[in-house]
Design a protein around this motif. Structure first.
Motif, PDB file in Angstrom:
ATOM      1  N   LYS A 255       0.826  -1.212   0.000  1.00 27.92           N
ATOM      2  CA  LYS A 255       0.000   0.000   0.000  1.00 27.92           C
ATOM      3  C   LYS A 255       0.858   1.259   0.000  1.00 27.92           C
ATOM      4  O   LYS A 255       0.500   2.279  -0.606  1.00 27.92           O
ATOM      5  N   LEU A 271      -5.140  -4.878  -4.652  1.00 28.53           N
ATOM      6  CA  LEU A 271      -5.366  -3.569  -4.012  1.00 28.53           C
ATOM      7  C   LEU A 271      -6.009  -2.580  -4.979  1.00 28.53           C
ATOM      8  O   LEU A 271      -6.905  -1.807  -4.602  1.00 28.53           O
ATOM      9  N   GLU A 288      -9.317  -6.102   2.251  1.00 34.47           N
ATOM     10  CA  GLU A 288      -7.987  -6.553   2.668  1.00 34.47           C
ATOM     11  C   GLU A 288      -8.024  -7.867   3.442  1.00 34.47           C
ATOM     12  O   GLU A 288      -7.056  -8.638   3.397  1.00 34.47           O
TER      13      GLU A 288
END
Length: 509
Positions: A255, A271, A288
């Motif tokens: 991330k 993601l 997630e």
């Protein structure tokens, strides 16, 4: 006092009778099987009867038929044995058997998320995304093959460091095999000496060894009690948390970097998909938590099972030098000094047959993760209700005397015709079948072939001095592992003459 006790005793007797009648009636809806006792069910037949090993279900199917029921407490588990029966279940009724079984331990592991332990629309979407993303990342293409070749060469280099001396090949194999999956998932490899990697592998091994153990069965029967008591199950539960935490750590790293680069690996792609989905639907099942479970599922499937096949291959070939020498000769005759690619398996029928026979002879899964019926279904002459756990016995298929000439012997001719050509076998269901077919089958086949041929081009695998034969005894757990052992990887330059002499001697005899 006596007056009170007599009605109470009568009431208890009536309640017990009603309970037994209810159990008897419910059991009539399922295929036959061993006697089911209150509380523990019929699992006693394994633990206190014929014992738990790779042939347990084969023995039971001889007594109860190819479709029979075991009761884990009050939970029915239908076992399918025999190729035709399993084919009917997994292929002919693929959709009806597409669910994933749920139990207290399975719920703790998967929490209904990810790919392996999810169900319904969530499972379909996670699996579809995983298949598409793996293709984008090169699965089945030359780019993936190049990555596998890099790790195969690294394994050759690790073996070479031992300079022909005895060593345990297990950890180098696990590390090299897992790094193929790591590149796809994380975009990086783990060094062999990495402590986090060793902790992760220990956690996976602990989890698999726990599966099928007496304490595991007790956990399934009495989870509310076992969760509050010390014991080996606590280590297994902690190991599951360690595996899951790896995914969380990698997600956090990705991330931080994702905004400054194009997607490089599975986590990057997932993601970005989360971001895209949640713009349109804040309740999207792509999140997630599901990503972390997908990472764990893919890592375990792409690491431990593939590594076990490799470990068995090296052990079996070390014990059978003549078969090993014939492989080396075929590779030399067909390919010479040129490098090997996956397509070469079509030109190496004997080598291909041996590799398939290893997977058949030492199939590594004792009992696969159970399916669950999504609706009522008939298999054979038996009715199986909706939401019943169904487990196909793949080991029995791969050792069925009706389909294999010498099922209990290591025999590459199972995959060769009379002219020495490789033949495919419909009974070879090592990677499963139906809706839950292994996601990484093609990558696994490619990895297995390239790793083994690279090693055999570089080394002659030999027994340590003074050792007459490596044990081929199976260590029982959820997976079927070899006992710890050592081998010698002797560089081919120093053993080529002895190889040719051995072949000439065998042909003469």
């Amino acid at each position: 006092m006596v007056v009170i006790q007599e009605p109470l005793s009568a009431l208890l007797a009536i309640l017990l009778l009603l309970y037994l009648m209810k159990r008897w009636w419910s059991h009539q809806h399922y295929p036959p099987g061993p006697l089911s006792l209150p509380i523990i069910g019929s699992i006693w037949r394994i633990r206190f009867g014929i014992g738990l090993n790779e042939r347990t279900m084969i023995k039971m199917s001889k007594q109860y038929g190819n479709v029979f029921t075991l009761w884990l407490g009050d939970m029915p588990i239908v076992l399918l044995s025999g190729f035709e029966t399993v084919k009917e279940g997994l292929i002919d009724h693929s959709e009806e058997l597409s669910g994933r079984a749920s139990s207290p331990y399975v719920k703790f592991i998967g929490k209904g998320k990810g790919i392996t332990f999810s169900n319904g629309d969530l499972w379909k979407q996670q699996r579809r995304f995983a298949v598409g993303t793996m293709r984008k990342l090169g699965t089945g293409r030359k780019s993936m093959e190049s990555q596998i070749e890099v790790d195969a060469q690294k394994l050759v280099e690790i073996f070479a460091r031992e300079k022909g001396q005895p060593f345990d090949p297990a950890l180098p194999i696990i590390n090299s095999v897992s790094n193929v999956t790591c590149i796809m998932l994380f975009g990086h490899r783990f060094p062999l000496e990495d402590e986090n990697f060793k902790e992760l592998i220990d956690a996976i091994e602990c989890t698999f060894k726990f599966g099928g153990s007496p304490v595991h069965i007790l956990f399934e029967l009495f989870p509310w009690i076992l969760k509050r008591l010390p014991g080996p199950h606590m280590k297994a539960l902690e190991s599951i948390k360690i595996m899951f935490s790896l995914g969380k750590k990698e997600i956090l790293k990705h991330k931080k970097k994702l905004s400054s680069r194009e997607p490089q690996d599975f986590i990057d792609h997932y993601l970005l998909h989360i971001e895209k989905e949640q713009k349109n639907d804040p309740t999207s099942i792509f999140d997630e938590d599901n990503l972390a479970h997908c990472i764990s599922d893919l890592f375990i499937a792409g690491t431990h099972i593939s590594a076990l096949f490799m470990q068995w291959a090296i052990l079996l070939l070390t014990n059978r030098p003549y078969i090993q020498d014939k492989i080396i000769k075929e590779i030399d005759d067909v390919l010479g000094s040129s490098s090997i690619c996956y397509e070469d398996h079509k030109q190496l029928p004997y080598t291909n047959a041996v590799f398939h026979e290893i997977m058949r002879y030492r199939y590594v899964v004792l009992i696969g993760t159970g399916r669950q019926t999504t609706k009522d279904v008939n298999i054979g002459s038996f009715f199986i209700p909706k939401e019943t756990v169904v487990i196909p016995d793949m080991y029995a298929i791969l050792h069925d005397p009706q389909h294999w000439e010498t099922p209990e012997e290591f025999n590459p001719n199972h995959f060769l015709d009379k002219d020495g050509n490789f033949v495919t076998r419909k009974e070879f269901l090592v990677f499963g079948a139906g809706a839950r077919l292994c996601l990484g089958e093609h990558m696994g086949r490619m990895q297995y072939f390239l790793f083994l041929t690279s090693l055999l081009k570089a080394f002659h695998l030999q027994l340590p001095p003074g050792v007459k034969e490596l044990s081929e005894e199976i260590v029982i757990g959820t997976l079927l592992s070899p006992k710890p052992h050592k081998i010698c990887a002797v560089p081919r330059e120093s053993s080529s003459k002895s190889i040719q002499n051995a072949i000439d001697s065998e042909l003469t005899n």
